[in-house]
Design a protein around this motif. Sequence first.
Motif, mmCIF file in Angstrom:
data_model
loop_
_atom_site.group_PDB
_atom_site.id
_atom_site.type_symbol
_atom_site.label_atom_id
_atom_site.label_comp_id
_atom_site.label_asym_id
_atom_site.label_seq_id
_atom_site.Cartn_x
_atom_site.Cartn_y
_atom_site.Cartn_z
ATOM 1 N N TRP A 233 30.129 -30.909 21.586
ATOM 2 C CA TRP A 233 28.893 -30.335 21.047
ATOM 3 C C TRP A 233 29.004 -28.824 20.916
ATOM 4 O O TRP A 233 29.530 -28.147 21.804
ATOM 5 C CB TRP A 233 27.714 -30.685 21.958
ATOM 6 C CG TRP A 233 26.367 -30.390 21.372
ATOM 7 C CD1 TRP A 233 25.688 -31.131 20.447
ATOM 8 C CD2 TRP A 233 25.517 -29.281 21.701
ATOM 9 N NE1 TRP A 233 24.467 -30.556 20.171
ATOM 10 C CE2 TRP A 233 24.338 -29.416 20.923
ATOM 11 C CE3 TRP A 233 25.630 -28.191 22.565
ATOM 12 C CZ2 TRP A 233 23.279 -28.501 20.993
ATOM 13 C CZ3 TRP A 233 24.592 -27.284 22.643
ATOM 14 C CH2 TRP A 233 23.426 -27.442 21.860
ATOM 15 N N GLY A 234 28.521 -28.302 19.802
ATOM 16 C CA GLY A 234 28.481 -26.863 19.589
ATOM 17 C C GLY A 234 27.097 -26.420 19.150
ATOM 18 O O GLY A 234 26.203 -27.247 18.938
ATOM 19 N N PHE A 235 26.934 -25.111 18.999
ATOM 20 C CA PHE A 235 25.621 -24.571 18.633
ATOM 21 C C PHE A 235 25.816 -23.419 17.665
ATOM 22 O O PHE A 235 26.617 -22.508 17.917
ATOM 23 C CB PHE A 235 24.890 -24.084 19.887
ATOM 24 C CG PHE A 235 23.444 -23.721 19.668
ATOM 25 C CD1 PHE A 235 22.463 -24.704 19.651
ATOM 26 C CD2 PHE A 235 23.066 -22.397 19.476
ATOM 27 C CE1 PHE A 235 21.127 -24.373 19.449
ATOM 28 C CE2 PHE A 235 21.743 -22.057 19.277
ATOM 29 C CZ PHE A 235 20.759 -23.052 19.260
ATOM 30 N N VAL A 236 25.108 -23.467 16.542
ATOM 31 C CA VAL A 236 25.207 -22.414 15.535
ATOM 32 C C VAL A 236 23.844 -21.764 15.338
ATOM 33 O O VAL A 236 22.812 -22.435 15.348
ATOM 34 C CB VAL A 236 25.736 -22.963 14.193
ATOM 35 C CG1 VAL A 236 24.803 -24.021 13.601
ATOM 36 C CG2 VAL A 236 25.983 -21.842 13.201
ATOM 37 N N SER A 237 23.848 -20.445 15.203
ATOM 38 C CA SER A 237 22.632 -19.683 14.905
ATOM 39 C C SER A 237 22.821 -19.059 13.527
ATOM 40 O O SER A 237 23.858 -18.455 13.255
ATOM 41 C CB SER A 237 22.413 -18.582 15.958
ATOM 42 O OG SER A 237 22.337 -19.136 17.247
ATOM 43 N N LEU A 238 21.820 -19.212 12.670
ATOM 44 C CA LEU A 238 21.923 -18.770 11.288
ATOM 45 C C LEU A 238 20.807 -17.795 10.922
ATOM 46 O O LEU A 238 19.663 -17.976 11.356
ATOM 47 C CB LEU A 238 21.848 -19.977 10.343
ATOM 48 C CG LEU A 238 22.907 -21.058 10.514
ATOM 49 C CD1 LEU A 238 22.554 -22.282 9.682
ATOM 50 C CD2 LEU A 238 24.282 -20.509 10.155
#
Length: 245
Positions: A233-238
Amino acid sequence: MNREEISRIAHAHHPIKSPLDDESVRLLLDRGISRGDERVLDFGCGSGEWLLRALSAHPGLHAEGVDISEAALADARAGATELGVEERLALHHRSAADFVSPHSFDLVLSFGATHAFGGLLPTLAAAREHLAPGGRVVIGEGFWDREPSQEAVDMLGDFTDLATTMDRVIADGWTPVHGHVSTRQELDDYEWACWGSLASWALEHPAHPDSPEALALSVTRRSEWLRVYRDTWGFVSLVLRQTPR
């Protein structure tokens, strides 16, 4: 022990309820705030940590937060008073999906709240309804960094990989102008902080009736992270702007 109390204790040492360190939060806010006099809205603001940091850094900023937790909003009010920014902060006790405002916002934030709208794209659709022309959205979302197990999907949700997530956002009419993929250290620090804080609370309050449950939950959640989803699992902020039509 209700979910709200668990979250409050678990985030005692990591008030940003996402796997982001302080510098990443600062940079994301800097990319979302261009003038310094913007009007900012946070869907699912919790204790208002994003808004308090933005208000402290920009004296001309005005902000509004929406959350279903009255206790979290009380913490946000107390924090705003302590920082001297309470006159520039409005808080609304309601579901983000039900929020209606007479004015638009230059920046819409959403971290840990996409479930309130049914996913990433519905959250962006809601943000679009509140966004002023030329405004920006700063949003965080999970993704699968590697092929997940069915157990991981059942536990965290039906995310896609990062490239597909980006494709969907762009196809929905958004242009990414900045992004940040949480590092392994950010991801790990977040999990250690949450379940360590919950365990510490239980050990420090042995006579509390919820102490055994909190300690057991910290063990379970830590094990789930390490055994089920840590490697996938990863997490991206845009930071997003609307694509001209």
